[in-house]
Every structure is written in structure tokens, then in C-alpha cells.
Write an enzyme that holds these catalytic residues in place. Structure first.
Site, short mmCIF file in Angstrom:
data_model
loop_
_atom_site.label_atom_id
_atom_site.label_comp_id
_atom_site.label_asym_id
_atom_site.label_seq_id
_atom_site.Cartn_x
_atom_site.Cartn_y
_atom_site.Cartn_z
N ASP A 184 0.92 -1.17 0.06
CA ASP A 184 0.00 0.11 0.03
C ASP A 184 0.95 1.28 0.18
OD1 ASP A 184 -3.18 0.45 1.21
OD2 ASP A 184 -1.71 2.23 1.07
N HIS B 290 -10.43 -5.48 -2.51
CA HIS B 290 -9.02 -5.87 -2.14
C HIS B 290 -9.06 -6.01 -0.63
CE1 HIS B 290 -9.87 -1.38 -1.81
NE2 HIS B 290 -9.34 -1.24 -0.83
N HIS C 166 -6.94 -5.88 2.73
CA HIS C 166 -5.75 -5.39 3.25
C HIS C 166 -4.70 -6.26 4.31
CE1 HIS C 166 -6.71 -0.69 2.67
NE2 HIS C 166 -7.77 -1.36 2.29
P1 AMP Z 1 -9.88 1.25 0.65
O1 AMP Z 1 -9.59 2.63 1.56
O2 AMP Z 1 -10.10 0.04 1.44
O3 AMP Z 1 -10.60 1.50 -0.48
O4 AMP Z 1 -8.16 1.17 0.47
C1 AMP Z 1 -7.51 1.57 -0.63
C2 AMP Z 1 -6.12 1.50 -0.47
O5 AMP Z 1 -5.36 1.57 -1.72
C3 AMP Z 1 -5.66 2.54 0.60
O6 AMP Z 1 -4.94 2.13 1.54
C4 AMP Z 1 -4.75 3.47 -0.52
O7 AMP Z 1 -3.44 3.95 0.22
C5 AMP Z 1 -4.34 2.31 -1.47
N1 AMP Z 1 -3.61 2.61 -2.71
C6 AMP Z 1 -4.37 3.62 -3.68
N2 AMP Z 1 -3.60 3.76 -4.75
C7 AMP Z 1 -2.60 3.00 -4.54
C8 AMP Z 1 -1.41 2.55 -5.51
N3 AMP Z 1 -1.21 3.21 -6.62
N4 AMP Z 1 -0.75 1.69 -4.94
C9 AMP Z 1 -0.91 1.10 -3.84
N5 AMP Z 1 -2.05 1.48 -3.26
C10 AMP Z 1 -2.82 2.20 -3.49
#
Ligand code: AMP
Ligand code: ZN
Length: 115
Positions: free
Chosen positions: A31, A101, A103
């Protein structure tokens, strides 16, 4: 595949990233805004918006996500102390990327209930 989805672009290579794991069903990468010393995202290659949109055909990829989470936790040596898997679903849960996704968070004690 969804044209504008950032996780589709990462999964299919349109945006280059370093994978921690890749196979026919899922990919995993770090992340970019880590909330714990270990913060990985495990992402099905197929575009599914969220758990709310899951269909039976997606279940093998969901199962693979858990299998990969277990493997990555083991590799990061956090299996014994513990780790948290989070799947934010929808607005109230704080989902910001509309591509399912998981985490994987670890490396510090975590609180319950979550914020
Ligand atoms: P959520 O809030 O559960 O939808 O999680 C989305 C996650 O994606 C967040 O923790 C962001 O920091 C992460 N994120 C967004 N864009 C990217 C990226 N390009 N590469 C890696 N992580 C990302
Ligand atoms: Zn997508």
C-alpha cells in the site's frame, strides 16, 4: 477489466508496480499509504467493485486472496504475533478504491473496535 480502475491498471501492468505475489487469479503489492509497518493489498485480477458485488464465479479469487494473505504474513514473519485482514466495503466503511481488495496489516498492536 475496467478502463479507469487503478487496481485493474496495476494488476494488468498498465501502471508498473512491484508485485509481492502474482498468479492467475490475484496480485499483491505494498500500500502506498501504509497504516502499519506491514501493509499489503491483495487484489483479484478480475474487476469486482466490492464484497457487495461478489458473485459465485468470483469466489475462487476470494479464497486465493486468503491463501496469499497467509503466505505473505508468514514471509513477513508476523504470523505468530498476528495480523489483521480488512475488506472495506462501501462508503460507511471507508472504501476508497472500488475494486475489491484485502488489506493485510501487521507489525504493531491493533485496537478493537476499529475506528
Ligand atoms: P480502501 O480505502 O479500503 O478502498 O483502500 C484503498 C487503499 O489503496 C488505500 O489504503 C490506499 O492507500 C491504497 N492505494 C491507492 N492507490 C494505490 C496505488 N497506486 N498503489 C498502492 N496502493 C494504493
Ligand atoms: Zn478494477
Amino acid at each position: 477489466m475496467s478502463t479507469d480502475c487503478i487496481f485493474c491498471k496495476l494488476a494488468d501492468g498498465r501502471i508498473p508496480t512491484q508485485f509481492l505475489h502474482e498468479d492467475d487469479l490475484v496480485v499483491a503489492f505494498k500500500d502506498t499509504n501504509p497504516q502499519a509497518p506491514v501493509h499489503y493489498l491483495i487484489v483479484p485480477r478480475a474487476h469486482v467493485a466490492s464484497v457487495a458485488a461478489l458473485e459465485t464465479q468470483h469466489l475462487p479469487a476470494v479464497a486465493r486472496c486468503l491463501e496469499v494473505a497467509q503466505r505473505l504474513a508468514r514471509e513477513a514473519k508476523v504470523e505468530r504475533r498476528g495480523f489483521r485482514l480488512v475488506v472495506n466495503t462501501g462508503q460507511d466503511a471507508g472504501q476508497t478504491v472500488d475494486h475489491l481488495h484485502v488489506h493485510l496489516l501487521a507489525g504493531r498492536p491493533m485496537e478493537w473496535p476499529p475506528g
